[in-house]
Design a protein around this motif. Structure first.
Motif, PDB file in Angstrom:
ATOM      1  N   VAL A  47       0.885  -1.221  -0.096  1.00  7.39           N
ATOM      2  CA  VAL A  47      -0.118  -0.098  -0.038  1.00  7.39           C
ATOM      3  C   VAL A  47       1.073   1.261   0.121  1.00  7.39           C
ATOM      4  O   VAL A  47       0.827   2.129  -0.732  1.00  7.39           O
ATOM      5  N   ALA A  48       1.836   1.169   0.808  1.00  6.75           N
ATOM      6  CA  ALA A  48       2.709   2.467   1.089  1.00  6.75           C
ATOM      7  C   ALA A  48       3.570   2.877  -0.311  1.00  6.75           C
ATOM      8  O   ALA A  48       3.685   3.865  -0.796  1.00  6.75           O
ATOM      9  N   LEU A  49       4.195   1.645  -0.778  1.00  9.50           N
ATOM     10  CA  LEU A  49       4.725   1.739  -2.127  1.00  9.50           C
ATOM     11  C   LEU A  49       3.949   2.205  -3.388  1.00  9.50           C
ATOM     12  O   LEU A  49       4.440   3.072  -4.162  1.00  9.50           O
ATOM     13  N   ALA A  50       2.791   1.748  -3.284  1.00 10.13           N
ATOM     14  CA  ALA A  50       1.900   2.225  -4.321  1.00 10.13           C
ATOM     15  C   ALA A  50       1.380   3.639  -4.341  1.00 10.13           C
ATOM     16  O   ALA A  50       1.318   4.304  -5.248  1.00 10.13           O
ATOM     17  N   ALA A  51       1.361   4.252  -3.017  1.00 10.10           N
ATOM     18  CA  ALA A  51       1.251   5.491  -2.691  1.00 10.10           C
ATOM     19  C   ALA A  51       2.673   6.396  -2.796  1.00 10.10           C
ATOM     20  O   ALA A  51       2.328   7.725  -2.514  1.00 10.10           O
ATOM     21  N   GLY A  52       3.638   5.854  -3.277  1.00  7.97           N
ATOM     22  CA  GLY A  52       5.037   6.476  -3.216  1.00  7.97           C
ATOM     23  C   GLY A  52       5.430   6.679  -1.793  1.00  7.97           C
ATOM     24  O   GLY A  52       6.447   7.537  -1.671  1.00  7.97           O
ATOM     25  N   MET A  53       5.359   6.078  -0.825  1.00 13.05           N
ATOM     26  CA  MET A  53       5.648   6.229   0.338  1.00 13.05           C
ATOM     27  C   MET A  53       5.243   7.307   1.261  1.00 13.05           C
ATOM     28  O   MET A  53       5.733   7.676   2.237  1.00 13.05           O
ATOM     29  N   ILE A  54       4.404   8.221   0.486  1.00  5.58           N
ATOM     30  CA  ILE A  54       4.076   9.801   1.285  1.00  5.58           C
ATOM     31  C   ILE A  54       2.548   9.719   1.218  1.00  5.58           C
ATOM     32  O   ILE A  54       2.018   9.211   0.508  1.00  5.58           O
ATOM     33  N   ALA A  55       2.177  10.546   1.960  1.00  7.72           N
ATOM     34  CA  ALA A  55       0.664  10.945   2.095  1.00  7.72           C
ATOM     35  C   ALA A  55       0.738  12.578   2.468  1.00  7.72           C
ATOM     36  O   ALA A  55       1.454  13.187   2.848  1.00  7.72           O
ATOM     37  N   LYS A  56      -0.507  12.745   2.494  1.00  5.62           N
ATOM     38  CA  LYS A  56      -0.901  14.271   2.857  1.00  5.62           C
ATOM     39  C   LYS A  56      -1.148  14.518   4.458  1.00  5.62           C
ATOM     40  O   LYS A  56      -2.223  13.303   4.631  1.00  5.62           O
ATOM     41  N   GLY A  57      -0.772  14.941   5.095  1.00  4.67           N
ATOM     42  CA  GLY A  57      -1.279  15.134   6.617  1.00  4.67           C
ATOM     43  C   GLY A  57      -2.397  15.996   6.743  1.00  4.67           C
ATOM     44  O   GLY A  57      -3.191  16.602   5.690  1.00  4.67           O
ATOM     45  N   SER A  58      -2.933  16.214   7.900  1.00  2.45           N
ATOM     46  CA  SER A  58      -4.262  17.024   8.214  1.00  2.45           C
ATOM     47  C   SER A  58      -4.167  18.040   7.662  1.00  2.45           C
ATOM     48  O   SER A  58      -5.338  18.916   7.322  1.00  2.45           O
ATOM     49  N   THR A  59      -2.995  19.073   7.698  1.00  2.86           N
ATOM     50  CA  THR A  59      -2.968  20.337   7.157  1.00  2.86           C
ATOM     51  C   THR A  59      -2.346  20.513   5.602  1.00  2.86           C
ATOM     52  O   THR A  59      -2.026  21.370   5.361  1.00  2.86           O
ATOM     53  N   GLY A  60      -2.271  19.298   5.012  1.00  2.00           N
ATOM     54  CA  GLY A  60      -1.790  19.319   3.757  1.00  2.00           C
ATOM     55  C   GLY A  60      -0.581  19.058   3.608  1.00  2.00           C
ATOM     56  O   GLY A  60       0.181  18.933   2.457  1.00  2.00           O
ATOM     57  N   GLN A  61       0.327  18.962   4.622  1.00  2.00           N
ATOM     58  CA  GLN A  61       1.833  18.701   4.414  1.00  2.00           C
ATOM     59  C   GLN A  61       2.067  17.347   3.826  1.00  2.00           C
ATOM     60  O   GLN A  61       1.408  16.506   4.274  1.00  2.00           O
ATOM     61  N   THR A  62       3.352  17.131   3.614  1.00  2.00           N
ATOM     62  CA  THR A  62       3.582  16.010   3.166  1.00  2.00           C
ATOM     63  C   THR A  62       4.276  14.951   4.234  1.00  2.00           C
ATOM     64  O   THR A  62       4.974  15.581   5.213  1.00  2.00           O
TER      65      THR A  62
END
Length: 112
Positions: A47-62
């Motif tokens: 799952v993490a690899l498919a998402a590029g290991m990053i996501a958006k936080g609650s305030t839009g930060q990486t």
């Protein structure tokens, strides 16, 4: 074995049973839990690899993808269980107290 386990979790199960064929009861249940955790960690990694290991936080930060953290926690828990089932060096490994006794015997000339 549960159908939901990954291939490597199934391999892990067999490897541990090869080293500890007498496992039963609570220890066998612990092994099953460790394998389920290992399988979950692999799926979370996907799952993490498919998402590029990053996501958006609650305030839009990486941020690091939450699945990365969950996978690490699952692997850590599985490793802790496995360490209790199969000590480092396999089932035939000497304990610290055995090594200490052997060292004392060697130092003081006592026979084993």
């Amino acid at each position: 074995m549960p159908e939901g386990w990954t291939e490597s979790a199934r391999d892990l199960f067999h490897e541990v049973l090869d080293e500890r064929p007498e496992l039963a009861g609570a220890e066998l249940g612990a092994l099953e839990q460790a394998c389920a955790l290992a399988s979950a960690a692999e799926r979370l990694d996907e799952v993490a690899l498919a998402a590029g290991m990053i996501a958006k936080g609650s305030t839009g930060q990486t941020i690091v993808h939450p699945a990365v953290v969950e996978a690490r926690l699952a692997r850590t828990a599985a490793a802790a269980i496995l360490a209790r089932l199969v000590p480092a060096g396999g089932a035939g490994a000497r304990t610290n107290s055995q090594r200490a006794r052997d060292a004392a015997r060697a130092r003081w000339g006592a026979k084993a």
